[in-house]
Write a protein that holds these residues in place. Structure first.
Motif, PDB file in Angstrom:
ATOM      1  N   ARG A  75      -8.537   5.182  -8.604  1.00 43.48           N
ATOM      2  CA  ARG A  75      -7.572   6.278  -8.516  1.00 43.48           C
ATOM      3  C   ARG A  75      -6.242   5.865  -9.159  1.00 43.48           C
ATOM      4  N   LEU A  76      -5.807   4.642  -8.882  1.00 41.25           N
ATOM      5  CA  LEU A  76      -4.557   4.171  -9.470  1.00 41.25           C
ATOM      6  C   LEU A  76      -4.655   4.044 -10.993  1.00 41.25           C
ATOM      7  N   GLN A  77      -5.814   3.604 -11.485  1.00 46.63           N
ATOM      8  CA  GLN A  77      -5.989   3.482 -12.930  1.00 46.63           C
ATOM      9  C   GLN A  77      -5.964   4.858 -13.585  1.00 46.63           C
ATOM     10  N   SER A  78      -6.561   5.856 -12.926  1.00 47.98           N
ATOM     11  CA  SER A  78      -6.576   7.201 -13.528  1.00 47.98           C
ATOM     12  C   SER A  78      -5.190   7.821 -13.506  1.00 47.98           C
ATOM     13  N   VAL A  79      -4.368   7.489 -12.515  1.00 45.07           N
ATOM     14  CA  VAL A  79      -3.009   8.014 -12.445  1.00 45.07           C
ATOM     15  C   VAL A  79      -2.149   7.369 -13.516  1.00 45.07           C
ATOM     16  N   LYS A  80      -2.322   6.066 -13.742  1.00 49.50           N
ATOM     17  CA  LYS A  80      -1.530   5.344 -14.753  1.00 49.50           C
ATOM     18  C   LYS A  80      -1.882   5.765 -16.163  1.00 49.50           C
ATOM     19  N   ALA A  81      -3.132   6.181 -16.360  1.00 42.36           N
ATOM     20  CA  ALA A  81      -3.576   6.527 -17.711  1.00 42.36           C
ATOM     21  C   ALA A  81      -3.084   7.864 -18.170  1.00 42.36           C
ATOM     22  N   LEU A 105       0.815  -1.211   0.000  1.00 38.54           N
ATOM     23  CA  LEU A 105       0.000   0.000   0.000  1.00 38.54           C
ATOM     24  C   LEU A 105       0.853   1.268   0.000  1.00 38.54           C
ATOM     25  N   ALA A 106       2.119   1.138   0.342  1.00 40.13           N
ATOM     26  CA  ALA A 106       3.015   2.299   0.379  1.00 40.13           C
ATOM     27  C   ALA A 106       3.240   2.826  -1.032  1.00 40.13           C
ATOM     28  N   GLU A 107       3.272   4.136  -1.155  1.00 43.88           N
ATOM     29  CA  GLU A 107       3.442   4.753  -2.473  1.00 43.88           C
ATOM     30  C   GLU A 107       4.906   5.057  -2.792  1.00 43.88           C
ATOM     31  N   THR A 108       5.732   5.219  -1.762  1.00 42.82           N
ATOM     32  CA  THR A 108       7.148   5.501  -1.993  1.00 42.82           C
ATOM     33  C   THR A 108       7.982   4.529  -1.169  1.00 42.82           C
ATOM     34  N   SER A 109       9.248   4.409  -1.527  1.00 39.00           N
ATOM     35  CA  SER A 109      10.127   3.513  -0.778  1.00 39.00           C
ATOM     36  C   SER A 109      10.359   4.039   0.636  1.00 39.00           C
ATOM     37  N   GLN A 110      10.379   5.358   0.815  1.00 39.21           N
ATOM     38  CA  GLN A 110      10.535   5.928   2.153  1.00 39.21           C
ATOM     39  C   GLN A 110       9.321   5.577   3.020  1.00 39.21           C
ATOM     40  N   GLU A 111       8.137   5.691   2.467  1.00 41.57           N
ATOM     41  CA  GLU A 111       6.924   5.340   3.189  1.00 41.57           C
ATOM     42  C   GLU A 111       6.924   3.852   3.543  1.00 41.57           C
ATOM     43  N   ARG A 112       7.397   3.022   2.631  1.00 49.30           N
ATOM     44  CA  ARG A 112       7.484   1.580   2.871  1.00 49.30           C
ATOM     45  C   ARG A 112       8.407   1.283   4.046  1.00 49.30           C
ATOM     46  N   GLU A 113       9.543   1.962   4.110  1.00 50.69           N
ATOM     47  CA  GLU A 113      10.489   1.750   5.210  1.00 50.69           C
ATOM     48  C   GLU A 113       9.899   2.217   6.541  1.00 50.69           C
ATOM     49  N   GLU A 114       9.172   3.347   6.531  1.00 54.62           N
ATOM     50  CA  GLU A 114       8.536   3.826   7.752  1.00 54.62           C
ATOM     51  C   GLU A 114       7.479   2.838   8.241  1.00 54.62           C
ATOM     52  N   MET A 115       6.698   2.298   7.306  1.00 51.06           N
ATOM     53  CA  MET A 115       5.683   1.316   7.667  1.00 51.06           C
ATOM     54  C   MET A 115       6.328   0.053   8.236  1.00 51.06           C
ATOM     55  N   ARG A 149     -16.842  -4.845   6.043  1.00 52.74           N
ATOM     56  CA  ARG A 149     -16.406  -5.502   4.808  1.00 52.74           C
ATOM     57  C   ARG A 149     -16.853  -4.692   3.591  1.00 52.74           C
ATOM     58  N   GLU A 150     -18.101  -4.208   3.608  1.00 50.89           N
ATOM     59  CA  GLU A 150     -18.612  -3.416   2.499  1.00 50.89           C
ATOM     60  C   GLU A 150     -17.841  -2.103   2.376  1.00 50.89           C
ATOM     61  N   HIS A 151     -17.542  -1.471   3.510  1.00 54.44           N
ATOM     62  CA  HIS A 151     -16.749  -0.244   3.489  1.00 54.44           C
ATOM     63  C   HIS A 151     -15.367  -0.517   2.892  1.00 54.44           C
ATOM     64  N   ASN A 152     -14.717  -1.604   3.306  1.00 53.92           N
ATOM     65  CA  ASN A 152     -13.395  -1.943   2.774  1.00 53.92           C
ATOM     66  C   ASN A 152     -13.444  -2.196   1.277  1.00 53.92           C
ATOM     67  N   ARG A 153     -14.502  -2.828   0.807  1.00 48.92           N
ATOM     68  CA  ARG A 153     -14.636  -3.061  -0.637  1.00 48.92           C
ATOM     69  C   ARG A 153     -14.765  -1.745  -1.396  1.00 48.92           C
ATOM     70  N   ARG A 154     -15.548  -0.799  -0.830  1.00 42.15           N
ATOM     71  CA  ARG A 154     -15.684   0.514  -1.485  1.00 42.15           C
ATOM     72  C   ARG A 154     -14.348   1.244  -1.520  1.00 42.15           C
ATOM     73  N   VAL A 155     -13.624   1.206  -0.415  1.00 44.14           N
ATOM     74  CA  VAL A 155     -12.324   1.874  -0.355  1.00 44.14           C
ATOM     75  C   VAL A 155     -11.357   1.242  -1.343  1.00 44.14           C
ATOM     76  N   ASP A 156     -11.333  -0.080  -1.414  1.00 52.64           N
ATOM     77  CA  ASP A 156     -10.455  -0.764  -2.370  1.00 52.64           C
ATOM     78  C   ASP A 156     -10.803  -0.385  -3.804  1.00 52.64           C
ATOM     79  N   ARG A 178      -9.643   3.135  -4.484  1.00 53.54           N
ATOM     80  CA  ARG A 178      -8.182   3.128  -4.603  1.00 53.54           C
ATOM     81  C   ARG A 178      -7.774   2.582  -5.976  1.00 53.54           C
ATOM     82  N   ARG A 179      -8.446   1.518  -6.404  1.00 51.49           N
ATOM     83  CA  ARG A 179      -8.147   0.908  -7.704  1.00 51.49           C
ATOM     84  C   ARG A 179      -8.446   1.896  -8.835  1.00 51.49           C
TER      85      ARG A 179
END
Length: 80
Positions: free
Chosen positions: A74-80, A11-21, A61-68, A71-72
């Motif tokens: 948002r990631l598709q719009s950033v990649k496009a 879920l981390a977006e940067t390597s620095q964030e990954r190390e902090e997590m 569970r329903e809330h987590n599905r909406r968030v996922d 997120r999906r």
């Protein structure tokens, strides 16, 4: 759904964030029960107000599905 360390680090977006997590997770894993202050947690003595948790977990569970899904998308719009 249970998440493993790899899932959380993904879920981390940067390597620095990954190390902090990773550092936070390692600190949590090293924590003992003696490190937790339990005296302010009330003991359950009256079970008459017990309610089943299925509806609560279904809502989470329903809330987590909406968030996922958000997120999906948002990631598709950033990649496009």
């Amino acid at each position: 759904m249970l998440m493993g360390i790899d899932d959380i680090l993904a879920l981390a977006e940067t390597s620095q964030e990954r190390e902090e997590m990773k550092a936070r997770l390692l600190r949590l894993m090293e924590m003992n029960d003696e490190d937790i202050y339990f005296s302010d947690i009330p003991k359950v003595t009256d079970f008459s107000r017990f309610r089943r948790g299925k509806s609560h977990f279904d809502a989470m569970r329903e809330h987590n599905r909406r968030v996922d899904e958000e997120r999906r998308l948002r990631l598709q719009s950033v990649k496009a």
